[in-house]
Design an enzyme around this catalytic site. Structure first.
Site, PDB file in Angstrom:
ATOM      1  N   HIS A  49      41.597 -73.569  11.133  1.00  0.00           N
ATOM      2  CA  HIS A  49      40.396 -72.890  11.236  1.00  0.00           C
ATOM      3  C   HIS A  49      40.452 -72.063  12.666  1.00  0.00           C
ATOM      4  O   HIS A  49      41.145 -72.480  13.463  1.00  0.00           O
ATOM      5  CB  HIS A  49      38.995 -73.826  11.140  1.00  0.00           C
ATOM      6  CG  HIS A  49      38.820 -74.855  12.174  1.00  0.00           C
ATOM      7  ND1 HIS A  49      39.237 -76.249  11.775  1.00  0.00           N
ATOM      8  CD2 HIS A  49      38.720 -74.576  13.360  1.00  0.00           C
ATOM      9  CE1 HIS A  49      38.953 -76.832  13.022  1.00  0.00           C
ATOM     10  NE2 HIS A  49      38.785 -76.025  14.003  1.00  0.00           N
TER      11      HIS A  49
HETATM   12  P1  TYD Z   1      37.420 -80.962  10.475  1.00  0.00           P
HETATM   13  O1  TYD Z   1      36.808 -79.902  11.140  1.00  0.00           O
HETATM   14  O2  TYD Z   1      37.951 -81.083   9.100  1.00  0.00           O
HETATM   15  O3  TYD Z   1      38.409 -81.526  11.610  1.00  0.00           O
HETATM   16  P2  TYD Z   1      39.778 -80.525  11.938  1.00  0.00           P
HETATM   17  O4  TYD Z   1      39.458 -79.745  12.893  1.00  0.00           O
HETATM   18  O5  TYD Z   1      40.473 -82.031  12.835  1.00  0.00           O
HETATM   19  O6  TYD Z   1      40.420 -80.426  10.739  1.00  0.00           O
HETATM   20  O7  TYD Z   1      36.323 -82.144  10.741  1.00  0.00           O
HETATM   21  C1  TYD Z   1      36.306 -83.318   9.950  1.00  0.00           C
HETATM   22  C2  TYD Z   1      34.851 -83.745   9.638  1.00  0.00           C
HETATM   23  O8  TYD Z   1      34.343 -84.154  10.839  1.00  0.00           O
HETATM   24  C3  TYD Z   1      34.084 -82.856   9.038  1.00  0.00           C
HETATM   25  O9  TYD Z   1      33.125 -83.437   7.894  1.00  0.00           O
HETATM   26  C4  TYD Z   1      33.005 -82.063  10.223  1.00  0.00           C
HETATM   27  C5  TYD Z   1      33.049 -83.503  11.022  1.00  0.00           C
HETATM   28  N1  TYD Z   1      32.927 -83.110  12.271  1.00  0.00           N
HETATM   29  C6  TYD Z   1      31.753 -83.386  13.119  1.00  0.00           C
HETATM   30  O10 TYD Z   1      30.555 -83.983  12.180  1.00  0.00           O
HETATM   31  N2  TYD Z   1      31.478 -83.009  14.509  1.00  0.00           N
HETATM   32  C7  TYD Z   1      32.786 -82.412  15.190  1.00  0.00           C
HETATM   33  O11 TYD Z   1      32.215 -82.357  16.316  1.00  0.00           O
HETATM   34  C8  TYD Z   1      33.689 -82.283  14.512  1.00  0.00           C
HETATM   35  C9  TYD Z   1      35.061 -81.662  15.103  1.00  0.00           C
HETATM   36  C10 TYD Z   1      33.777 -82.333  13.207  1.00  0.00           C
END
Ligand code: TYD
Length: 142
Positions: A49
């Site tokens: 992303h």
């Molecule tokens: P995700 O964006 O998939 O993580 P990455 O960037 O490592 O691929 O996030 C995983 C899950 O955690 C998703 O349900 C969103 C949640 N999340 C939060 O609640 N707070 C946060 O600060 C972050 C980064 C993710």
């Protein structure tokens, strides 16, 4: 590309080492959130992303991993394997994290609270947004 690496000053003595992270000092923004990733499967790919406005500093607190960054034109990969090293990532960059060692702990220091509206999760939408947005403002690590 709005990324930069910085080595943090280590306060070391015979007892061991200490690193302090301070907002608007060795972290070049106001810190609003810290999160960390651990137990990542070695073949997993995280991220995939971009953020419209969020700035982050990534520090690999244990083990190693690789961060691939893409501004829509150029891609670069940075290996993180030092707990005294921070990778600043400015806004508007597509990122993918991969090749986590089993013991990897990746900490992110972020300029904003979690906000799904700040995410661009579709790569084609990211390219279109970059085209429209032009250069994204970032800043160097001190
Ligand atoms: P995700 O964006 O998939 O993580 P990455 O960037 O490592 O691929 O996030 C995983 C899950 O955690 C998703 O349900 C969103 C949640 N999340 C939060 O609640 N707070 C946060 O600060 C972050 C980064 C993710």
């Amino acid at each position: 590309m709005q990324i930069s690496m910085s080595r943090f000053q280590i306060k070391g003595d015979e007892r061991g080492s200490l690193i302090a992270l301070e907002q608007n000092k060795n972290i070049p923004f106001t810190i609003r959130r810290v999160y960390y990733i651990y137990g990542a499967k070695p073949d997993s790919i995280r991220g995939k992303h971009a953020h419209r406005a969020l700035e982050q500093v990534l520090i690999c607190m244990n083990g190693s991993c690789e961060i691939e960054l893409d501004d829509g034109v150029t891609k670069t990969t940075v290996k993180l394997d030092r707990r005294d090293e921070g990778l600043y990532i400015g806004p508007g960059l597509w990122r993918e994290m991969r090749h986590f060692s089993e013991d990897a702990v990746l900490m992110a220091v972020a300029s904003q609270l979690y906000d799904e509206q700040d995410y661009i999760r579709d790569y084609q939408a990211f390219l279109a947004w970059r085209e429209a947005a032009g250069e994204c403002a970032g800043r160097p690590m001190p």
